[in-house]
Motif scaffolding. Structure first.
Motif, short mmCIF file in Angstrom:
data_model
loop_
_atom_site.label_atom_id
_atom_site.label_comp_id
_atom_site.label_asym_id
_atom_site.label_seq_id
_atom_site.Cartn_x
_atom_site.Cartn_y
_atom_site.Cartn_z
N UNK A 308 0.95 -1.04 -0.09
CA UNK A 308 -0.01 -0.04 0.31
C UNK A 308 0.81 1.18 -0.12
N UNK A 309 0.40 2.06 -0.64
CA UNK A 309 1.10 3.36 -0.91
C UNK A 309 0.48 4.61 0.06
N UNK A 310 1.39 5.46 0.69
CA UNK A 310 0.71 6.61 1.37
C UNK A 310 0.40 7.57 0.26
N UNK A 311 -0.70 8.19 0.86
CA UNK A 311 -1.19 9.16 -0.15
C UNK A 311 -0.12 10.76 -0.33
N UNK A 312 0.20 10.91 -1.52
CA UNK A 312 1.32 11.93 -1.85
C UNK A 312 0.61 13.25 -1.83
N UNK A 313 1.29 13.98 -0.94
CA UNK A 313 0.89 15.52 -0.83
C UNK A 313 2.17 16.23 -1.46
N UNK A 314 1.73 17.76 -1.54
CA UNK A 314 2.85 18.63 -2.14
C UNK A 314 3.82 18.50 -1.20
N UNK A 315 4.95 18.36 -1.55
CA UNK A 315 6.26 18.45 -0.79
C UNK A 315 6.38 17.32 0.34
N UNK A 316 5.70 16.19 0.15
CA UNK A 316 5.98 14.99 1.14
C UNK A 316 6.18 13.82 0.06
N UNK A 317 7.07 12.88 0.88
CA UNK A 317 7.70 11.73 0.18
C UNK A 317 6.76 10.71 0.13
N UNK A 318 6.66 9.96 -0.94
CA UNK A 318 5.78 8.80 -1.07
C UNK A 318 6.41 7.41 -0.35
#
Length: 563
Positions: A308-318
């Motif tokens: 499962x992948x974390x939700x990618x937000x602006x400036x955050x690392x996947x």
């Protein structure tokens, strides 16, 4: 995993419950910081007053000695209060909330008196009214609203008293009165605005502390839940760096504690895991996949991966979260669920069979009376034999039916095992004295009076089943069937040993499964019932090859009652 708490809703509850205007909490860092900032400002103001008087004495007429002395005294007191911690000892928001407090007079009251005296006595006409902003602002930030307004009122009264004093001295009172009114109004406005801002700051800080405490508590709860999960959890970034790993994942991967900072590519046996992760990042989606990791013993361990992948937000690392499960445990869990379902169905069927079976047995007995001495008597005996066999099968299934409550008691296991073995030797017609070690059967009891938690009839059933199996598969010769009872820590170890060839691996895997038997006429429920009865009473049963590799052993562990 428990749902995370919403800090926004928590902060809202803090806004509702907070009072409309309170001073900054004395236990907070904001109070200490603001108090020290005000003391530094007072010290700077005192030094500025002295400096202004000295400059005025050089450029124009020298100030009055009283004014210079008051300014110098104020500067010394303000600098001392700022630099000497012992003078600030015991200062809290509560102590600054009372006008009778010495701390309030040392920090605020002395300013009101001094600035009022300077404003009244200075003959040069300098307007000292602006200096009142310092004590009013300090009271508005560090004191309750009522005391802050009282401080502004005292400053305004001081300005009006200075105007009245000017009237007595024959000075133009109109200008002084106008200045006092304007400055007094400004002081009240400063007090209200600063008080509102300080109250808002207090509420915001309290809400932030509450949210931080709840966030830390939620983090600890989440970490505890993840650490206690039987499923492995592994968090990896795009570069293959391990960000987190719970104990279950560490066990499944055979990772040491220092490998949390490792790259997954740092170990060759993790190569299948790396390939699965890279493919998941390429596809940009999660899923399930089975991988085989080689072990030191040369046998591969099959793991089920859920990515499962974390939700990618602006400036955050996947980040990729991998859930790891041993396929053997998955199969075992599936098998247990099937066995439980089959047990419930079998129990229902056995209950329905019992009544017709009793009718068949009764009818066969009546027929046997009519055909006594005839050829059909042999047929009735065959029917009776098979009826008894079916009855034993029904009893076995009913014995381990779900929902039956065990009657666990503290038993004298030494005496009970001896009694069961003696009866079993007589029933099976073994050599007399077998219980004393001279024949095919041997019994060893470590000590009399060993007590364990079980049910007497259930223990008899378990031991007789194991003895029947041992006798059936044991070689001929003295001591080929042995029973040993001994203490093993806080448990009792009851071992049934039969000398003979080892159990084949393909049979060993299914030893305790129901309806599995190597005999054509066997029900396959003997060892299954032994395991179920042991688990009901908090014990366990295991199979192992004897240490001398000459016999098979079934070990039954019984709990001992508390001392």
């Amino acid at each position: 995993m428990p749902p995370s708490l919403d800090p926004v809703s928590i902060r809202g509850s803090w806004f509702v419950e907070s009072p409309p205007a309170e001073p900054v909490d004395s236990g907070s860092t904001a109070f200490d910081r603001l108090y020290r900032a005000f003391l530094a400002a007072r010290a700077a103001l005192g030094l500025a007053l002295v400096t202004a008087h000295l400059i005025a004495s050089v450029l124009s007429a020298p100030p009055a000695h009283s004014t210079l002395a008051l300014s110098a005294s104020y500067a010394v007191a303000a600098v001392a209060l700022w630099l000497l911690p012992q003078l600030r000892r015991g200062v809290t928001a509560r102590s600054l909330a009372r006008i009778s407090s010495l701390h309030w007079w040392a920090a605020i009251g002395i300013d009101l008196i001094l600035f009022g005296v300077l404003h009244a006595l200075d003959p040069s006409g300098v307007n000292y009214g602006a200096l009142f902003v310092m004590p009013v602002l300090m009271a508005a930030v560090l004191s309750p609203r009522r005391l802050a307004l009282a401080t502004a009122a005292m400053a305004t009264l001081g300005l009006l008293a200075a105007a009245a004093w000017s009237l007595l001295l024959g000075v133009d009172v109109g200008l002084k009165t106008t200045q006092a009114g304007l400055v007094g109004g400004g002081l009240f406005a400063v007090s209200l605005l600063a008080g509102e801002l300080s109250a808002r700051l207090a509420r915001e800080e309290k809400a932030a502390r509450g949210s931080l405490a709840l966030a830390r508590q939620q983090e600890l709860l989440n970490r505890l839940v993840i650490d206690e999960m039987q499923e492995g959890v592994l968090v990896v970034d795009r570069r293959g760096r391990v960000r987190a790993m719970n104990p279950a994942a560490r066990t499944l991967l055979g990772a040491a504690s220092g490998e949390l900072s490792w790259q997954l590519r740092g170990r060759g046996d993790w190569r299948p895991l790396v390939l699965a992760l890279e493919q998941a990042y390429v596809d940009s989606r999660g899923g399930e996949i089975d991988v085989a990791l080689p072990l030191d013993s040369g046998v591969a361990r099959s793991l089920r991966l859920r990515l499962r992948f974390t939700r990618q937000r602006e400036g955050s690392e996947e980040l990729c979260v991998l859930f790891l499960e041993d396929n053997r445990e998955l199969l075992a869990r599936t098998r247990q669920e099937k066995l439980a379902a089959m047990g419930r169905v079998s129990a229902g069927i056995a209950h329905e069979i019992r009544n017709p079976l009793a009718a068949i047995a009764q009818a066969n007995a009546l027929i046997a009376e009519d055909v006594a001495g005839m050829r059909a008597e042999q047929l009735t005996r065959m029917v009776a034999s098979n009826v008894q066999r079916l009855k034993r099968l029904v009893d076995d299934v009913t014995e381990v039916a779900p929902g039956v409550q065990p009657d666990t008691q503290a038993l004298d296991v030494s005496d009970l095992v001896h009694e069961i073995c003696v009866d079993w030797v007589v029933v099976n017609g073994l050599e007399s004295g077998a219980g004393h070690g001279a024949g095919r059967f041997q019994l060893q009891i470590e000590a009399p009076g060993l007590r364990g938690l079980f049910d007497a009839e259930h223990l008899r059933r378990v031991l007789v089943n194991l003895l029947d199996n041992a006798l059936r598969h044991a070689d001929e010769g003295a001591g080929s069937v042995r029973v040993r009872l001994a203490r093993a820590g806080d448990e009792l170890d009851l071992v049934v040993r039969s000398a003979g060839p080892p159990v084949p691996p393909d049979v060993e895997r299914h030893l305790f499964e129901p309806f599995f038997s190597t005999r054509s006429r066997g029900s396959g429920l003997g060892l299954y019932i032994c395991r179920e009865l042991c688990e009901r009473h908090g014990g366990r049963i295991d199979y192992r090859r004897a240490a001398d590799a000459a016999a098979n052993e079934f070990s039954v562990r019984l709990r001992m009652p508390p001392a």
